[in-house]
Design a protein around this motif. Structure first.
Motif, PDB file in Angstrom:
ATOM      1  N   TRP A   1       0.803  -1.218   0.000  1.00 26.42           N
ATOM      2  CA  TRP A   1       0.000   0.000   0.000  1.00 26.42           C
ATOM      3  C   TRP A   1       0.843   1.279   0.000  1.00 26.42           C
ATOM      4  O   TRP A   1       0.318   2.375  -0.098  1.00 26.42           O
ATOM      5  N   CYS A   2       2.148   1.140   0.116  1.00 27.62           N
ATOM      6  CA  CYS A   2       3.055   2.287   0.277  1.00 27.62           C
ATOM      7  C   CYS A   2       3.409   2.907  -1.082  1.00 27.62           C
ATOM      8  O   CYS A   2       4.125   2.302  -1.876  1.00 27.62           O
ATOM      9  N   GLY A   3       2.926   4.113  -1.323  1.00 24.25           N
ATOM     10  CA  GLY A   3       3.203   4.804  -2.584  1.00 24.25           C
ATOM     11  C   GLY A   3       4.679   5.086  -2.801  1.00 24.25           C
ATOM     12  O   GLY A   3       5.188   4.960  -3.923  1.00 24.25           O
ATOM     13  N   ASP A   4       5.397   5.461  -1.740  1.00 25.89           N
ATOM     14  CA  ASP A   4       6.830   5.747  -1.876  1.00 25.89           C
ATOM     15  C   ASP A   4       7.615   4.470  -2.154  1.00 25.89           C
ATOM     16  O   ASP A   4       8.661   4.503  -2.814  1.00 25.89           O
TER      17      ASP A   4
ATOM     18  N   LYS B   1      10.569   0.829  -6.199  1.00 24.61           N
ATOM     19  CA  LYS B   1      10.700  -0.581  -6.612  1.00 24.61           C
ATOM     20  C   LYS B   1      11.227  -0.778  -8.034  1.00 24.61           C
ATOM     21  O   LYS B   1      12.047  -1.671  -8.248  1.00 24.61           O
ATOM     22  N   PRO B   2      10.813   0.013  -9.026  1.00 23.37           N
ATOM     23  CA  PRO B   2      11.316  -0.227 -10.388  1.00 23.37           C
ATOM     24  C   PRO B   2      12.829  -0.075 -10.537  1.00 23.37           C
ATOM     25  O   PRO B   2      13.413  -0.690 -11.433  1.00 23.37           O
ATOM     26  N   VAL B   3      13.486   0.706  -9.683  1.00 21.48           N
ATOM     27  CA  VAL B   3      14.942   0.872  -9.814  1.00 21.48           C
ATOM     28  C   VAL B   3      15.729  -0.062  -8.897  1.00 21.48           C
ATOM     29  O   VAL B   3      16.959  -0.114  -8.984  1.00 21.48           O
ATOM     30  N   MET B   4      15.042  -0.830  -8.073  1.00 15.63           N
ATOM     31  CA  MET B   4      15.751  -1.736  -7.161  1.00 15.63           C
ATOM     32  C   MET B   4      16.636  -2.747  -7.906  1.00 15.63           C
ATOM     33  O   MET B   4      17.756  -3.002  -7.462  1.00 15.63           O
ATOM     34  N   PRO B   5      16.213  -3.318  -9.050  1.00 18.30           N
ATOM     35  CA  PRO B   5      17.123  -4.225  -9.765  1.00 18.30           C
ATOM     36  C   PRO B   5      18.428  -3.552 -10.197  1.00 18.30           C
ATOM     37  O   PRO B   5      19.492  -4.184 -10.179  1.00 18.30           O
ATOM     38  N   GLU B   6      18.374  -2.276 -10.549  1.00 23.59           N
ATOM     39  CA  GLU B   6      19.589  -1.547 -10.918  1.00 23.59           C
ATOM     40  C   GLU B   6      20.505  -1.376  -9.710  1.00 23.59           C
ATOM     41  O   GLU B   6      21.728  -1.509  -9.815  1.00 23.59           O
TER      42      GLU B   6
ATOM     43  N   PHE C   1       9.777   2.601  11.545  1.00 27.75           N
ATOM     44  CA  PHE C   1       8.481   3.252  11.646  1.00 27.75           C
ATOM     45  C   PHE C   1       8.124   4.031  10.387  1.00 27.75           C
ATOM     46  O   PHE C   1       7.070   4.637  10.310  1.00 27.75           O
ATOM     47  N   GLY C   2       8.998   4.018   9.418  1.00 28.17           N
ATOM     48  CA  GLY C   2       8.723   4.645   8.132  1.00 28.17           C
ATOM     49  C   GLY C   2       9.212   3.736   7.025  1.00 28.17           C
ATOM     50  O   GLY C   2      10.210   3.045   7.190  1.00 28.17           O
ATOM     51  N   ILE C   3       8.489   3.709   5.925  1.00 29.00           N
ATOM     52  CA  ILE C   3       8.914   2.910   4.785  1.00 29.00           C
ATOM     53  C   ILE C   3       8.780   3.740   3.518  1.00 29.00           C
ATOM     54  O   ILE C   3       7.967   4.669   3.491  1.00 29.00           O
ATOM     55  N   PRO C   4       9.579   3.464   2.516  1.00 32.45           N
ATOM     56  CA  PRO C   4      10.573   2.410   2.423  1.00 32.45           C
ATOM     57  C   PRO C   4      11.786   2.712   3.302  1.00 32.45           C
ATOM     58  O   PRO C   4      12.167   3.867   3.460  1.00 32.45           O
ATOM     59  N   SER C   5      12.366   1.680   3.857  1.00 32.99           N
ATOM     60  CA  SER C   5      13.563   1.830   4.677  1.00 32.99           C
ATOM     61  C   SER C   5      14.516   0.689   4.387  1.00 32.99           C
ATOM     62  O   SER C   5      14.109  -0.383   3.925  1.00 32.99           O
ATOM     63  N   PHE C   6      15.794   0.935   4.677  1.00 37.19           N
ATOM     64  CA  PHE C   6      16.849  -0.036   4.378  1.00 37.19           C
ATOM     65  C   PHE C   6      17.716  -0.237   5.614  1.00 37.19           C
ATOM     66  O   PHE C   6      18.111   0.734   6.262  1.00 37.19           O
ATOM     67  N   VAL C   7      18.011  -1.512   5.913  1.00 34.49           N
ATOM     68  CA  VAL C   7      18.931  -1.861   6.991  1.00 34.49           C
ATOM     69  C   VAL C   7      19.942  -2.831   6.400  1.00 34.49           C
ATOM     70  O   VAL C   7      19.567  -3.812   5.743  1.00 34.49           O
ATOM     71  N   VAL C   8      21.216  -2.563   6.629  1.00 35.64           N
ATOM     72  CA  VAL C   8      22.290  -3.394   6.084  1.00 35.64           C
ATOM     73  C   VAL C   8      22.966  -4.140   7.225  1.00 35.64           C
ATOM     74  O   VAL C   8      23.326  -3.535   8.239  1.00 35.64           O
TER      75      VAL C   8
ATOM     76  N   ARG D   1      10.259   9.660   0.962  1.00 29.63           N
ATOM     77  CA  ARG D   1      10.475   8.989  -0.315  1.00 29.63           C
ATOM     78  C   ARG D   1      11.979   8.931  -0.565  1.00 29.63           C
ATOM     79  O   ARG D   1      12.690   9.902  -0.307  1.00 29.63           O
ATOM     80  N   LYS D   2      12.453   7.797  -1.056  1.00 26.42           N
ATOM     81  CA  LYS D   2      13.880   7.636  -1.348  1.00 26.42           C
ATOM     82  C   LYS D   2      14.077   7.680  -2.862  1.00 26.42           C
ATOM     83  O   LYS D   2      13.271   7.154  -3.618  1.00 26.42           O
ATOM     84  N   THR D   3      15.184   8.281  -3.280  1.00 34.02           N
ATOM     85  CA  THR D   3      15.544   8.272  -4.690  1.00 34.02           C
ATOM     86  C   THR D   3      16.648   7.235  -4.894  1.00 34.02           C
ATOM     87  O   THR D   3      17.328   6.823  -3.944  1.00 34.02           O
ATOM     88  N   LYS D   4      16.832   6.840  -6.140  1.00 33.13           N
ATOM     89  CA  LYS D   4      17.908   5.902  -6.461  1.00 33.13           C
ATOM     90  C   LYS D   4      19.243   6.471  -6.007  1.00 33.13           C
ATOM     91  O   LYS D   4      20.059   5.773  -5.398  1.00 33.13           O
TER      92      LYS D   4
END
Length: 106
Positions: free
Chosen positions: A27-30, A35-40, A68-75, A90-93
């Protein structure tokens, strides 16, 4: 992109190896925006496993990891957190690539 179906499977990616956890929800618009650039992004970091974590399916993990916010990344690497890009924006590539480039293990 790996999509774990159980808590045990998700935990196995934390414990061993280098993983980037991408917390998202349908349901998350951001999330849909990035998602379309994640493969890159994945192609630029082949040494990492990319794990797509459905925030709703793994709500307890999201709370435990303070997501508590998405999209988020943990490494993580071998159970140790190397870095996080966690906020409700919102995150950019380019923002994600800059975050990954600045990780301590790089």
């Amino acid at each position: 992109m790996i999509r774990p179906t159980s808590l045990e499977e998700l935990a196995s990616y934390v414990e061993k190896g280098k993983s980037i956890f991408f917390f998202t929800a349908d349901w998350c618009g951001d999330c849909t925006f990035i998602k379309p650039v994640m493969p890159e992004i994945e192609a630029e970091y082949p040494e990492f496993r990319f794990i797509e974590v459905d925030r709703d399916q793994f709500i307890d993990v999201a709370a435990e990891w303070t997501i508590f916010g998405i999209p988020s990344f943990v490494v993580t690497e071998d159970g140790k957190e190397l870095g996080r890009l966690v906020n409700k924006n919102r995150k950019t590539k380019q923002e994600i690539l800059s975050f990954l480039k600045d990780l301590p293990s790089r």
